[in-house]
Design a protein around this motif. Sequence first.
Motif, PDB file in Angstrom:
ATOM      1  N   HIS A   5       0.839  -1.197   0.000  1.00 30.35           N
ATOM      2  CA  HIS A   5       0.000   0.000   0.000  1.00 30.35           C
ATOM      3  C   HIS A   5       0.876   1.249   0.000  1.00 30.35           C
ATOM      4  O   HIS A   5       1.940   1.269   0.634  1.00 30.35           O
TER       5      HIS A   5
ATOM      6  N   LEU B 241       0.669   3.899   1.657  1.00 31.10           N
ATOM      7  CA  LEU B 241       0.959   4.322   3.029  1.00 31.10           C
ATOM      8  C   LEU B 241       2.072   3.476   3.641  1.00 31.10           C
ATOM      9  O   LEU B 241       2.880   3.973   4.434  1.00 31.10           O
ATOM     10  N   HIS B 242       2.102   2.210   3.300  1.00 31.58           N
ATOM     11  CA  HIS B 242       3.152   1.308   3.783  1.00 31.58           C
ATOM     12  C   HIS B 242       4.501   1.749   3.212  1.00 31.58           C
ATOM     13  O   HIS B 242       5.496   1.864   3.955  1.00 31.58           O
TER      14      HIS B 242
ATOM     15  N   ALA C 233       5.335   4.692   2.104  1.00 33.67           N
ATOM     16  CA  ALA C 233       5.711   5.994   2.661  1.00 33.67           C
ATOM     17  C   ALA C 233       6.216   5.860   4.091  1.00 33.67           C
ATOM     18  O   ALA C 233       7.154   6.566   4.500  1.00 33.67           O
ATOM     19  N   ALA C 234       5.619   4.954   4.858  1.00 36.01           N
ATOM     20  CA  ALA C 234       6.008   4.800   6.262  1.00 36.01           C
ATOM     21  C   ALA C 234       7.454   4.344   6.397  1.00 36.01           C
ATOM     22  O   ALA C 234       8.119   4.666   7.396  1.00 36.01           O
TER      23      ALA C 234
ATOM     24  N   ASP D 265       9.256   7.480   6.594  1.00 36.70           N
ATOM     25  CA  ASP D 265       8.651   8.495   7.460  1.00 36.70           C
ATOM     26  C   ASP D 265       9.406   8.555   8.787  1.00 36.70           C
ATOM     27  O   ASP D 265       9.469   7.556   9.512  1.00 36.70           O
TER      28      ASP D 265
ATOM     29  N   ASN E  10       3.722   0.819  15.734  1.00 37.20           N
ATOM     30  CA  ASN E  10       2.719   1.881  15.612  1.00 37.20           C
ATOM     31  C   ASN E  10       1.746   1.810  16.786  1.00 37.20           C
ATOM     32  O   ASN E  10       1.918   1.024  17.719  1.00 37.20           O
TER      33      ASN E  10
ATOM     34  N   ALA F  46      -6.326   1.594   6.279  1.00 35.34           N
ATOM     35  CA  ALA F  46      -5.648   2.045   5.064  1.00 35.34           C
ATOM     36  C   ALA F  46      -6.552   2.960   4.249  1.00 35.34           C
ATOM     37  O   ALA F  46      -6.106   3.991   3.730  1.00 35.34           O
TER      38      ALA F  46
ATOM     39  N   GLY G  11      -6.529   6.327   5.484  1.00 32.75           N
ATOM     40  CA  GLY G  11      -5.237   6.988   5.430  1.00 32.75           C
ATOM     41  C   GLY G  11      -4.478   6.967   6.738  1.00 32.75           C
ATOM     42  O   GLY G  11      -3.667   7.865   7.004  1.00 32.75           O
ATOM     43  N   ASP G  12      -4.719   5.959   7.569  1.00 29.10           N
ATOM     44  CA  ASP G  12      -4.122   5.901   8.901  1.00 29.10           C
ATOM     45  C   ASP G  12      -3.196   4.689   9.040  1.00 29.10           C
ATOM     46  O   ASP G  12      -3.664   3.571   9.278  1.00 29.10           O
ATOM     47  N   PRO G  13      -1.885   4.888   8.933  1.00 28.16           N
ATOM     48  CA  PRO G  13      -0.961   3.756   9.061  1.00 28.16           C
ATOM     49  C   PRO G  13      -0.822   3.252  10.493  1.00 28.16           C
ATOM     50  O   PRO G  13      -0.195   2.207  10.710  1.00 28.16           O
TER      51      PRO G  13
ATOM     52  N   LEU H 235       2.401  -2.923   9.098  1.00 30.69           N
ATOM     53  CA  LEU H 235       3.452  -2.380   8.243  1.00 30.69           C
ATOM     54  C   LEU H 235       4.674  -3.296   8.312  1.00 30.69           C
ATOM     55  O   LEU H 235       5.729  -2.934   8.831  1.00 30.69           O
TER      56      LEU H 235
END
Length: 355
Positions: free
Chosen positions: A255, A257-258, A260-261, A264, A286, A315, A318-320, A325
């Motif tokens: 994903h 978000l995954h 990007a994390a 991050d 997390n 997901a 929009g919340d990782p 992850l």
Amino acid sequence: MTGRALPFGPSSPIIQAPMAGGASTPALAAAVSGAGGLGFLAAGYRTAEDVRREIAAVRERTDRPFGVNVFVPDFAAVRQEPGDDAAVARYREELVPEAGRYGVTLPEAPAWDDDAWDAKIDLLVDERVPVAGFTFGCPPPEVTARLHDAGAVVMVMVNTPWEAVAAAEAGADAVVVQGPGAGGHQAAFLPGPPSWKTPDDLAELVGLVREAADVPLVAAGGIMDGADAAAVLAAGAVAAQLGTAFLRTPESGAHPLHKAALADPRFTRTAFTRAFSGRTARGLANRFIAEHEASAPACYPQVHHLTKGLRRAAAEHGDPEAMALWCGRGYRRSRDLPAAALVEALMEELAAARA
């Protein structure tokens, strides 16, 4: 040793790890195999027909060997221990506020299942898959024999020397030695002596397994570049398997978000947890892990089925912080490169490290 020809070795020592849950895709497997590595599809959590379509998609993209990995059910254990239902029910109650946060309904009584084991073995045989990989255990001898008859190389993931011995005795052509730095689920399937302490260093673990089992070894767990690969090859592995290193490639199905994390700065470490699946796995630490790890029961795959809708909803929101992850300890060194370019870079780094 079986003596069966392996589609990896000194001239092609890079293997892309099978990553269940969506990260492994036909595009990724084909790109890695096409670049001279060995790409893998992950059959875990997918239907046999979905996997059949993915096999066809890989073959449309490359004529190089590739692998398909299957989860092994716990054949020996009672499928539902007396306290499992109650433990999962208690955990469900704890997660009700999480479900409310993301607007989902938790399943009432998620049950044990074998992840369509028989259908997937039939598929591997019918499709004559070049490499059949197994996680969470060894396939029974009759399954290994069927796969060998179909021309497949059989690989089994292990965490300890005695698991490697068991895999070799069961007919495995190679074992994947998974160290504690690996992302995703730990594959351990046989209890060991109380005195055993898993080495933190993957090369050391490879050396211990090499002393115990006469079978080709693939090393996995926290390998991020060619220098890491060189270290495990020097310890006795014939190839290095990388998963986290491929997560940020455009071909990866992880994903956004995954992906990007992994870069991050608010995610500062990884942690082992069974909060998402009921089985120990490593991922970015997390909020969900912090709040629920202590109470999550060791009930796999029931907990996986309990939380999968919640993770999907997180997901979508929009919340990782409530997503699994999965990644290894070297996640900060993952690179945003096309998969073929990453394989090329790994091979160049490996050559430089060997020199």
